[in-house]
Scaffold this motif. Structure first.
Motif, short mmCIF file in Angstrom:
data_model
loop_
_atom_site.label_atom_id
_atom_site.label_comp_id
_atom_site.label_asym_id
_atom_site.label_seq_id
_atom_site.Cartn_x
_atom_site.Cartn_y
_atom_site.Cartn_z
N THR A 163 -5.73 0.70 10.86
CA THR A 163 -5.27 -0.48 11.60
C THR A 163 -6.50 -1.20 12.14
OG1 THR A 163 -5.17 0.44 13.86
CG2 THR A 163 -3.29 0.88 12.39
N LYS A 213 1.93 -1.67 15.16
CA LYS A 213 0.64 -1.49 14.51
C LYS A 213 0.58 -2.37 13.27
CE LYS A 213 -0.16 3.21 16.09
NZ LYS A 213 -1.26 2.92 16.98
N PHE A 217 -0.99 -2.82 9.59
CA PHE A 217 -1.64 -2.16 8.46
C PHE A 217 -1.91 -3.20 7.38
CE2 PHE A 217 0.91 1.11 10.55
CZ PHE A 217 0.05 2.18 10.59
N GLY A 261 -8.66 -1.72 9.22
CA GLY A 261 -7.42 -2.47 9.13
C GLY A 261 -7.54 -3.78 8.41
#
Length: 159
Positions: free
Chosen positions: A16, A30, A32, A140
């Motif tokens: 991330t 989060k 990704f 990320g």
């Protein structure tokens, strides 16, 4: 990187961007990167085992791992080296055949023990100093894809 059989990735700041996103209700989100995900799939297809090890205890990590086919997922980890040791013993893969990607001080012991210590471009300096390779891309933001492409290419050349 020719003998890598296991790729272990920290999550926050590696898979991330390290940002913490919260909804109005306090739910943590989060972010990704889809290209990182494709890199992980290619790595698994090449026969390299992938594991996620995170201090965070987020369900989003488990969901992302499942979507990618990553079966080894460890969250809420306070001692990443102990977890790494458990993984390598279970799989009968040596630490010398293991690559670990980290970005912060809680990754340092694990990075010092593996054969291939790796860091992302925006890792803290103490992590970069002990890494044999630091990505051009940030965590990320394609860093894992960069690493996966290198590992898959090296693995194919070694066959």
């Amino acid at each position: 990187m020719f003998n890598v059989k296991l790729l272990v990735c920290d999550v926050d700041g590696v898979l991330t961007d390290g940002g913490l996103y919260y909804t109005e209700n306090g739910q943590e989100l989060k972010r990704f990167d889809v290209k990182d995900g494709q890199g992980i799939k290619l790595t698994l297809t090449a026969g390299i085992v992938v594991a996620f090890v995170s201090a965070s205890n987020s369900n989003a990590i488990r969901i992302r791992a499942k979507n990618l086919g990553v079966e080894l997922v460890f969250t809420g980890v306070t001692d990443k080296f102990a977890c790494l040791s458990e993984i390598t013993q279970r799989l009968r893969i040596s630490l010398n055949e293991t690559a670990y990607v980290g970005d912060d001080i809680n990754d340092i012991l694990a990075l010092r023990k593996v054969g291939i210590p790796l860091s992302v471009a925006d890792a803290v300096e103490s992590v970069k100093e002990i890494s044999c390779y630091t990505t051009e891309r940030r965590g990320g933001r394609g860093a894992i894809r960069e690493i996966c492409d290198l590992l898959v290419d090296a693995h194919q050349k070694s066959l």
